[in-house]
Design a protein around this motif. Structure first.
Motif, PDB file in Angstrom:
ATOM      1  N   ALA A   1       0.835  -1.206   0.000  1.00  0.00           N
ATOM      2  CA  ALA A   1       0.000   0.000   0.000  1.00  0.00           C
ATOM      3  C   ALA A   1       0.869   1.255   0.000  1.00  0.00           C
ATOM      4  CB  ALA A   1      -0.914  -0.012   1.224  1.00  0.00           C
ATOM      5  N   VAL A   2       1.971   1.227   0.737  1.00  0.00           N
ATOM      6  CA  VAL A   2       2.886   2.378   0.758  1.00  0.00           C
ATOM      7  C   VAL A   2       3.493   2.590  -0.627  1.00  0.00           C
ATOM      8  CG1 VAL A   2       4.998   3.319   1.768  1.00  0.00           C
ATOM      9  CG2 VAL A   2       3.404   2.032   3.199  1.00  0.00           C
ATOM     10  N   ALA A   3       3.898   1.502  -1.273  1.00  0.00           N
ATOM     11  CA  ALA A   3       4.483   1.608  -2.610  1.00  0.00           C
ATOM     12  C   ALA A   3       3.472   2.146  -3.618  1.00  0.00           C
ATOM     13  CB  ALA A   3       5.008   0.241  -3.055  1.00  0.00           C
ATOM     14  N   ILE A   4       2.247   1.629  -3.570  1.00  0.00           N
ATOM     15  CA  ILE A   4       1.204   2.107  -4.482  1.00  0.00           C
ATOM     16  C   ILE A   4       0.917   3.586  -4.232  1.00  0.00           C
ATOM     17  CG2 ILE A   4      -1.247   1.920  -5.060  1.00  0.00           C
ATOM     18  CD1 ILE A   4      -1.037  -1.085  -4.519  1.00  0.00           C
ATOM     19  N   GLY A   5       0.800   3.941  -2.953  1.00  0.00           N
ATOM     20  CA  GLY A   5       0.502   5.317  -2.597  1.00  0.00           C
ATOM     21  C   GLY A   5       1.588   6.285  -3.013  1.00  0.00           C
ATOM     22  N   THR A   6       2.801   5.801  -3.164  1.00  0.00           N
ATOM     23  CA  THR A   6       3.914   6.659  -3.588  1.00  0.00           C
ATOM     24  C   THR A   6       4.044   6.712  -5.104  1.00  0.00           C
ATOM     25  OG1 THR A   6       5.140   6.092  -1.572  1.00  0.00           O
ATOM     26  CG2 THR A   6       6.397   7.052  -3.392  1.00  0.00           C
TER      27      THR A   6
ATOM     28  N   THR B   1      10.294   0.180  -7.360  1.00  0.00           N
ATOM     29  CA  THR B   1       9.212  -0.781  -7.580  1.00  0.00           C
ATOM     30  C   THR B   1       9.774  -2.187  -7.733  1.00  0.00           C
ATOM     31  OG1 THR B   1       7.854   0.913  -8.656  1.00  0.00           O
ATOM     32  CG2 THR B   1       7.287  -1.388  -9.090  1.00  0.00           C
ATOM     33  N   ALA B   2      10.882  -2.300  -8.453  1.00  0.00           N
ATOM     34  CA  ALA B   2      11.527  -3.612  -8.611  1.00  0.00           C
ATOM     35  C   ALA B   2      11.995  -4.158  -7.264  1.00  0.00           C
ATOM     36  CB  ALA B   2      12.709  -3.500  -9.573  1.00  0.00           C
ATOM     37  N   VAL B   3      12.550  -3.284  -6.430  1.00  0.00           N
ATOM     38  CA  VAL B   3      13.002  -3.704  -5.099  1.00  0.00           C
ATOM     39  C   VAL B   3      11.811  -4.108  -4.235  1.00  0.00           C
ATOM     40  CG1 VAL B   3      14.054  -2.876  -2.956  1.00  0.00           C
ATOM     41  CG2 VAL B   3      15.126  -2.362  -5.146  1.00  0.00           C
ATOM     42  N   SER B   4      10.692  -3.404  -4.372  1.00  0.00           N
ATOM     43  CA  SER B   4       9.485  -3.764  -3.626  1.00  0.00           C
ATOM     44  C   SER B   4       8.969  -5.136  -4.044  1.00  0.00           C
ATOM     45  CB  SER B   4       8.396  -2.711  -3.859  1.00  0.00           C
ATOM     46  OG  SER B   4       7.229  -3.017  -3.124  1.00  0.00           O
ATOM     47  N   ILE B   5       9.007  -5.412  -5.340  1.00  0.00           N
ATOM     48  CA  ILE B   5       8.592  -6.740  -5.826  1.00  0.00           C
ATOM     49  C   ILE B   5       9.524  -7.808  -5.283  1.00  0.00           C
ATOM     50  CG2 ILE B   5       8.361  -8.183  -7.889  1.00  0.00           C
ATOM     51  CD1 ILE B   5       7.490  -5.634  -9.391  1.00  0.00           C
ATOM     52  N   LEU B   6      10.819  -7.493  -5.233  1.00  0.00           N
ATOM     53  CA  LEU B   6      11.785  -8.411  -4.627  1.00  0.00           C
ATOM     54  C   LEU B   6      11.401  -8.696  -3.178  1.00  0.00           C
ATOM     55  CD1 LEU B   6      14.668  -9.828  -4.625  1.00  0.00           C
ATOM     56  CD2 LEU B   6      15.531  -7.626  -3.775  1.00  0.00           C
ATOM     57  N   GLY B   7      11.041  -7.637  -2.448  1.00  0.00           N
ATOM     58  CA  GLY B   7      10.634  -7.815  -1.062  1.00  0.00           C
ATOM     59  C   GLY B   7       9.369  -8.640  -0.933  1.00  0.00           C
ATOM     60  N   LEU B   8       8.430  -8.446  -1.860  1.00  0.00           N
ATOM     61  CA  LEU B   8       7.189  -9.233  -1.838  1.00  0.00           C
ATOM     62  C   LEU B   8       7.474 -10.711  -2.040  1.00  0.00           C
ATOM     63  CD1 LEU B   8       4.121  -9.458  -1.812  1.00  0.00           C
ATOM     64  CD2 LEU B   8       4.122  -8.928  -4.260  1.00  0.00           C
TER      65      LEU B   8
ATOM     66  N   MET C   1       4.387  -4.124   7.696  1.00  0.00           N
ATOM     67  CA  MET C   1       4.843  -3.604   6.416  1.00  0.00           C
ATOM     68  C   MET C   1       5.414  -4.691   5.514  1.00  0.00           C
ATOM     69  SD  MET C   1       7.361  -0.357   5.875  1.00  0.00           S
ATOM     70  CE  MET C   1       6.241   0.714   6.780  1.00  0.00           C
ATOM     71  N   GLY C   2       6.169  -5.611   6.089  1.00  0.00           N
ATOM     72  CA  GLY C   2       6.813  -6.641   5.292  1.00  0.00           C
ATOM     73  C   GLY C   2       7.992  -6.083   4.517  1.00  0.00           C
ATOM     74  N   ASP C   3       8.780  -6.956   3.923  1.00  0.00           N
ATOM     75  CA  ASP C   3       9.949  -6.529   3.155  1.00  0.00           C
ATOM     76  C   ASP C   3       9.570  -5.709   1.929  1.00  0.00           C
ATOM     77  OD1 ASP C   3      11.574  -7.768   4.951  1.00  0.00           O
ATOM     78  OD2 ASP C   3      11.939  -9.559   3.740  1.00  0.00           O
ATOM     79  N   SER C   4       8.376  -5.954   1.390  1.00  0.00           N
ATOM     80  CA  SER C   4       7.952  -5.206   0.207  1.00  0.00           C
ATOM     81  C   SER C   4       7.884  -3.715   0.491  1.00  0.00           C
ATOM     82  CB  SER C   4       6.578  -5.697  -0.277  1.00  0.00           C
ATOM     83  OG  SER C   4       5.599  -5.514   0.733  1.00  0.00           O
ATOM     84  N   GLY C   5       7.532  -3.359   1.716  1.00  0.00           N
ATOM     85  CA  GLY C   5       7.441  -1.955   2.080  1.00  0.00           C
ATOM     86  C   GLY C   5       8.733  -1.385   2.622  1.00  0.00           C
ATOM     87  N   SER C   6       9.383  -2.127   3.516  1.00  0.00           N
ATOM     88  CA  SER C   6      10.600  -1.598   4.147  1.00  0.00           C
ATOM     89  C   SER C   6      11.736  -1.437   3.137  1.00  0.00           C
ATOM     90  CB  SER C   6      11.041  -2.513   5.295  1.00  0.00           C
ATOM     91  OG  SER C   6      11.254  -3.842   4.850  1.00  0.00           O
ATOM     92  N   LEU C   7      11.857  -2.366   2.193  1.00  0.00           N
ATOM     93  CA  LEU C   7      12.890  -2.228   1.160  1.00  0.00           C
ATOM     94  C   LEU C   7      12.554  -1.076   0.207  1.00  0.00           C
ATOM     95  CD1 LEU C   7      13.657  -5.968   0.254  1.00  0.00           C
ATOM     96  CD2 LEU C   7      15.053  -4.408   1.608  1.00  0.00           C
ATOM     97  N   PHE C   8      11.282  -0.936  -0.123  1.00  0.00           N
ATOM     98  CA  PHE C   8      10.856   0.172  -0.996  1.00  0.00           C
ATOM     99  C   PHE C   8      11.174   1.506  -0.340  1.00  0.00           C
ATOM    100  CE2 PHE C   8       7.713   3.403  -2.116  1.00  0.00           C
ATOM    101  CZ  PHE C   8       7.784   3.405  -3.503  1.00  0.00           C
ATOM    102  N   ILE C   9      10.832   1.637   0.925  1.00  0.00           N
ATOM    103  CA  ILE C   9      11.080   2.885   1.649  1.00  0.00           C
ATOM    104  C   ILE C   9      12.579   3.167   1.740  1.00  0.00           C
ATOM    105  CG2 ILE C   9      11.003   3.923   3.962  1.00  0.00           C
ATOM    106  CD1 ILE C   9       8.225   2.579   4.259  1.00  0.00           C
ATOM    107  N   GLY C  10      13.351   2.159   2.150  1.00  0.00           N
ATOM    108  CA  GLY C  10      14.792   2.351   2.284  1.00  0.00           C
ATOM    109  C   GLY C  10      15.446   2.753   0.976  1.00  0.00           C
ATOM    110  N   PHE C  11      15.045   2.101  -0.101  1.00  0.00           N
ATOM    111  CA  PHE C  11      15.632   2.402  -1.419  1.00  0.00           C
ATOM    112  C   PHE C  11      15.251   3.810  -1.872  1.00  0.00           C
ATOM    113  CE2 PHE C  11      16.148   2.253  -5.996  1.00  0.00           C
ATOM    114  CZ  PHE C  11      17.274   1.468  -6.175  1.00  0.00           C
ATOM    115  N   THR C  12      13.979   4.164  -1.736  1.00  0.00           N
ATOM    116  CA  THR C  12      13.522   5.474  -2.203  1.00  0.00           C
ATOM    117  C   THR C  12      14.132   6.602  -1.391  1.00  0.00           C
ATOM    118  OG1 THR C  12      11.404   4.470  -2.875  1.00  0.00           O
ATOM    119  CG2 THR C  12      11.483   6.873  -2.695  1.00  0.00           C
ATOM    120  N   LEU C  13      14.149   6.467  -0.064  1.00  0.00           N
ATOM    121  CA  LEU C  13      14.719   7.515   0.780  1.00  0.00           C
ATOM    122  C   LEU C  13      16.217   7.692   0.521  1.00  0.00           C
ATOM    123  CD1 LEU C  13      13.042   7.083   4.294  1.00  0.00           C
ATOM    124  CD2 LEU C  13      12.840   9.026   2.741  1.00  0.00           C
ATOM    125  N   THR C  14      16.931   6.584   0.404  1.00  0.00           N
ATOM    126  CA  THR C  14      18.377   6.664   0.199  1.00  0.00           C
ATOM    127  C   THR C  14      18.714   7.281  -1.154  1.00  0.00           C
ATOM    128  OG1 THR C  14      18.664   4.675   1.560  1.00  0.00           O
ATOM    129  CG2 THR C  14      20.534   5.366   0.223  1.00  0.00           C
TER     130      THR C  14
END
Length: 343
Positions: free
Chosen positions: A51-56, A79-86, A198-211
């Motif tokens: 949901a965080v990835a979609i919302g962004t 998005t690719a990293v989020s899919i990896l996390g999923l 959140m799961g890895d799909s969200g935490s990896l997406f957030i970490g990648f985007t913020l960094t």
């Protein structure tokens, strides 16, 4: 107006997408089950990060289209990293596989023009890739207690968004605004006691985007500005990862092994509650984010900021090491009941 609409859409999308995702996770049994040192008493779904990835992604892509190559590349790579996390949420992947995919996506971002300028030569490329990969996983590890990462995300992305606008980078400012608002939309569902993780799909997406966003903000800047600009937005995650890796090495444990030994867990040991810890981490992120903003608009010296931030990080890491979680005298049942994280 575009920024306000995008931010509102991000918050609404994130908040409403949680409901079907939670039902889907429960139906497919994609849950974090109680046990060990975990506080929850029933299986908790962990697809909230989608949901965080979609919302962004959706509001940002709608508002900007493909006009900015670097922002587009960050979105696609995140998005690719989020899919990896999923995939990792559904069927855990080997650490080497995750790191390899993250390195490839980070390389794509660097090739688009997002790069630190520490040495001024070719090493800056590999250094940027390494930093993105390390910090992506550091934010992933920070997702270990209800509300912790969501709070840090909303605060950090919000202040970085303001910094981007003040530095005449409106496209980046909009991306960070949507991330902050998406984090806010997710937070009520993840506030203790959490109804979804959140799961890895969200935490990896957030970490990648913020960094990547932090790197883009200091691309082309002087080395002292670059170092401070990398450390301040990731301060909480940097300290947390440093504490965990150092303590595990000193205790003779594998740094890649999961465990309840993060900063949040240590704060729990001194009596802080789950919600208080989330607020504490968010406050620290707000302070370091404000320093980054002040540095960007030249209110304070980058060199002094780097020295102060680095010294503060070392002091915090040293103090937190004193809150040992590996004492053999303590029985596992006496440890705080909180979630574990693995790389």
């Amino acid at each position: 107006m575009t920024v306000a609409l995008a931010g509102g859409a991000a918050c609404a999308l994130s908040m409403t997408a949680i409901v079907p995702l939670r039902r889907l996770a429960l139906r497919w049994d994609l849950t974090d089950r109680p046990g060990g040192h975990k506080a929850h008493t029933r299986p908790t779904p962990y697809l909230g990060g989608i949901a965080v990835a979609i919302g962004t992604v959706v509001p940002t892509a709608t508002a900007l289209g493909f006009a900015d190559l670097r922002i587009t590349t960050i979105l696609l790579a995140a998005t690719a990293v989020s899919i990896l996390g999923l995939i990792d949420d559904i069927a855990p992947l080997p650490a080497i596989t995750r790191l390899a995919v993250e390195a490839v996506t980070a390389t794509g971002v660097v090739l688009s023009g997002v790069q630190v300028t520490v040495t001024g030569g070719w090493p800056d490329g590999p250094l940027t890739v390494m930093w993105i990969v390390v910090m992506t996983n550091s934010f992933n590890l920070l997702d270990n207690m209800d509300g912790a990462l969501g709070t840090v995300t909303a605060v950090t992305a919000g202040i970085l968004s303001a910094t981007a606008f003040m530095c005449a980078q409106p496209a980046l400012g909009l991306l960070l605004c949507t991330l902050a608002c998406a984090g806010l939309g997710f937070l009520p569902h993840n506030w203790a006691p959490a109804r979804i993780f959140m799961g890895d799909s969200g935490s990896l997406f957030i970490g990648f985007t913020l960094t990547c966003s932090a790197v883009l903000l200091i691309t082309g800047k002087s080395p002292d500005t670059a170092i401070a600009g990398l450390l301040l937005p990731t301060f909480v995650a940097t300290v947390d990862t440093s504490v965990v890796f150092l303590s595990r090495i000193l205790a003779g444990r594998s740094p890649l092994q999961g465990g309840a030994d993060h900063v949040s867990h240590r704060l729990r040991q001194i009596g802080l509650g789950t919600r208080t810890i989330a607020v504490t981490l968010g406050t620290i992120a707000a302070i370091t984010g404000a320093l980054c903003l002040a540095m960007a608009v030249r209110w304070i010296s980058p060199l002094i900021t780097t020295i102060v931030a680095g010294a503060t990080a070392v002091i915090l890491i040293s103090l937190l090491q004193g809150l040992s979680v590996y004492s053999p005298a303590r029985h596992p049942s006496a440890l705080p009941k909180i979630r574990e994280r693995r790389l």
